[in-house]
Design an enzyme around this catalytic site. Structure first.
Site, PDB file in Angstrom:
ATOM      1  CE1 TYR A   8      30.009  34.745  44.972  1.00 42.69           C
ATOM      2  CE2 TYR A   8      29.254  34.205  47.154  1.00 42.69           C
ATOM      3  CZ  TYR A   8      29.223  34.765  46.021  1.00 42.69           C
ATOM      4  OH  TYR A   8      27.679  35.365  45.909  1.00 42.69           O
ATOM      5  CB  CYS A  22      56.143  52.164  48.050  1.00 37.48           C
ATOM      6  SG  CYS A  22      55.203  50.493  47.912  1.00 37.48           S
ATOM      7  CD  GLU A  63      36.016  31.012  42.343  1.00 31.43           C
ATOM      8  OE1 GLU A  63      36.008  31.895  41.502  1.00 31.43           O
ATOM      9  OE2 GLU A  63      35.868  31.244  43.573  1.00 31.43           O
ATOM     10  CG  ASP A  71      36.385  33.420  51.503  1.00 30.73           C
ATOM     11  OD1 ASP A  71      36.346  34.585  51.432  1.00 30.73           O
ATOM     12  OD2 ASP A  71      37.320  32.605  51.448  1.00 30.73           O
ATOM     13  CD  GLN A  99      42.978  34.208  51.785  1.00 26.31           C
ATOM     14  OE1 GLN A  99      43.550  35.383  51.837  1.00 26.31           O
ATOM     15  NE2 GLN A  99      41.782  34.111  51.830  1.00 26.31           N
ATOM     16  CB  CYS A 127      53.469  49.116  54.117  1.00 22.16           C
ATOM     17  SG  CYS A 127      53.527  47.618  53.220  1.00 22.16           S
ATOM     18  CB  CYS A 156      59.631  45.200  49.344  1.00 20.85           C
ATOM     19  SG  CYS A 156      58.092  44.892  49.872  1.00 20.85           S
ATOM     20  CB  CYS A 183      38.657  40.080  51.729  1.00 18.07           C
ATOM     21  SG  CYS A 183      37.724  40.469  50.162  1.00 18.07           S
ATOM     22  CB  CYS A 239      59.922  49.762  54.367  1.00 18.92           C
ATOM     23  SG  CYS A 239      60.299  49.486  52.763  1.00 18.92           S
TER      24      CYS A 239
END
Length: 559
Positions: A330, A78, A351, A396, A296, A81, A165, A423, A72
């Site tokens: 969660y 930036c 949650e 989660d 997500q 990434c 981007c 995650c 990019c």
């Protein structure tokens, strides 16, 4: 190596999260973030702790052989990434290797601990996959022109206007350019992070992948000196809506935020155009999403993630949850809960974010699901209040993982199987150690890449309960008066386990027994898969369990 040392090294490997291990010509190792295996880099050491040096990347002197992709135009400036110059299949290999190392360091390898590591599923889209972006207002350098985009790598103040981007589609880029042009033309000041003066703070953009609906939220302070806010916002709305988009606008919002923290915080939102929400679809279900709803950020990737979790949960028996109660802890906006609702008696979601719970209830009604119950509160506290007991648990948690006390309560339910969606692999590795110490074993692991070109990765784990639970089995026999003369000096692993369990209430594994056998110079058995390396990274027997095993060895005359 001291703080302030400037040197060069070649990146040997990259550990999660994004920690490159650079080796100098002298053989010294330095952790340098934002690097790729094979790069030759220049760094400055900014931290030395416990004889471990960490350095800040100054320059990539030589590219890695892995780097073949055209980046990019904002790559390097930036902070987003890191892996963008690496072909996607190589990115997947890197992420899989990192997670495998973390897991094997924590609980042992597949061979040692007996689990199956299935591999990694890639994202259906490698670019333009994000459905949400939070852009910040600022300047690219001190007293420079207005900028709108992402923070420069390693900078708290400077921004990069990411008008090209590559992880968002053209509609995002059009919205960014229209917004920046409009406020630059009107000379509107941004909210300065040091002085806390100014108006423009953030631009939140969300676009549904399946429906194409777009919502934009302009976040500002209430400092309106020097201009008419109503006229300014009317002009902003017009500037957005008169551009061409592939999707369609569902709403333009304005949120006020006078917090000094550099975060998007809702202190009151007004609708400038349309609605305050839009709809997205996942795996045949419909979801209503507001600017601040958790959802997500890769819709197509989320379908892969939840399909993987559902396969782990149901296995080959699609009716395995019939008549059963499932806990979704969660639960966020209740996505996984609603996917499981059609195949079980009831789903109970917990949650802590109240807005997410409200959205979950609304979405369940939207999808005609009447067997979903969502509770707002901390999992640690709510588990004491739920009357229904689970037959299955889905976890989660947020990035920091599960609170240790909450893990204890979860384990006490004694469900046969659980699925853990993580995650953050480092938090997952820590939590898996606790589950295994308390009687669960890891059955399957699979990674899912939701964030191409970055170092982030999701991991799904299937846990099952061991056959024997030392906290619940009542032993009705005693080894005290048994004739064990024929076993003297040659007790089996199972006999040692049984003795330790009866005498101390502790449950020890064959791996731990073998470790202590080796320590005592005893034969571990030709068929036992104990690592031959003295420095092997594997679960180590605790002092308490070592003492119990030693007592068993003495009892059986082995030492």
């Amino acid at each position: 190596m001291k703080k302030g040392f400037r040197g060069t090294g070649t990146v040997e490997r990259v550990d999660f999260p994004n920690k490159g291990i650079a080796v100098t010509d002298d053989g010294d190792r330095v952790i340098v973030k934002n690097t790729i295996p094979g790069q030759k880099v220049e760094f400055v050491v900014n931290k030395v702790k416990h004889q471990r040096a960490e350095g800040r990347l100054m320059e990539v002197i030589e590219k890695s052989p892995l780097e073949t992709e055209e980046p990019c135009p904002h790559f390097g400036m930036c902070g987003g990434c890191t892996y963008q110059t690496v072909p996607y299949e190589k990115q997947l290999d890197m992420k899989l290797t990192q997670v495998k190392k973390l897991i094997s360091d924590a609980i042992g390898t597949e061979k040692e601990a007996g689990y199956e590591f299935i591999g990694i599923h890639g994202s259906p889209k490698k670019s333009e996959y994000r459905n949400k972006m939070e852009f910040s207002f600022g300047d690219e350098y001190k007293d420079g022109p207005l900028a709108l985009g992402m923070h420069k790598r390693g900078s708290f103040y400077d921004l990069v206007t990411v008008s090209d981007c590559q992880i968002v589609d053209e509609d995002f880029r059009t919205i960014l350019k229209a917004t920046l042009d409009y406020f630059s033309k009107n000379n509107i000041p941004y909210f300065h992070r040091a002085t806390h003066k100014g108006y423009l703070r953030h631009l939140l953009v969300r676009k549904a992948t399946k429906t194409g609906e777009i919502i934009v939220d302009l976040v500002t302070s209430t400092q309106t000196e020097g201009f008419n806010e109503e006229e300014l916002l009317a002009g902003f709305r017009y500037a957005l809506l008169t551009r061409h988009y592939d999707g369609r606008f569902k709403g333009v919002l304005h949120t006020k935020n006078d917090s000094v923290a550099d975060v998007v915080k809702n202190e009151g939102t007004e609708v400038l155009y349309g609605d305050s929400y839009f709809y997205e679809e996942l795996l045949g279900l419909k979801f209503k999403i507001t600017p601040f709803s958790f959802f997500q950020t890769n819709s197509l990737g989320a379908e892969v993630l939840y399909e993987t979790a559902r396969e782990f949960i149901l296995g080959d028996d699609k009716d395995s949850l019939n008549g059963k109660t499932v806990y979704d802890l969660y639960s966020g906006t209740g996505t996984i809960a609603q996917l499981m609702a059609p195949v079980c008696k009831e789903v109970v979601g917990v949650e802590i974010v109240e807005e997410a719970v409200c959205a979950a209830k609304e979405n369940a009604a939207l999808n005609g699901l009447d067997n979903c119950k969502f509770i707002a509160g901390d999992v640690l506290k709510v588990l004491d209040e739920i009357e229904e007991k689970p037959d299955y648990i889905i976890l989660d948690p947020p990035r920091d993982g599960i609170h240790p006390k909450a893990i204890g309560k979860i384990i006490e339910y004694g469900v046969e199987n659980m699925v853990y969606i993580s995650c953050k692999p480092t938090s997952l590795a820590r939590d898996l150690q606790i589950f295994m110490d308390r009687g669960y074993r890891v059955e399957k692991i699979c990674c899912v890449d939701m964030f191409p070109n970055t170092y982030h990765v999701e991991t799904v784990v299937l846990l099952s309960k061991e056959m024997v639970d030392s906290r619940k089995v009542k032993v009705d026999f005693s080894l005290e008066n048994m004739d064990l003369s024929e076993f003297k000096g040659k007790a089996t692993y199972e006999q040692i386990k049984a003795y330790v369990l009866e005498q101390t209430g502790l449950k020890v594994s064959s791996l731990y027994i073998a470790q202590i056998k080796k320590k005592c110079g005893l034969d571990v058995g030709e068929n036992f898969n104990l690592s031959k390396s003295e420095n092997a990274r594997q679960p180590q027997c605790t002092p308490e369990k070592e003492e119990a095993i030693m007592q068993a060895f003495k009892h059986f005359g082995m030492i």
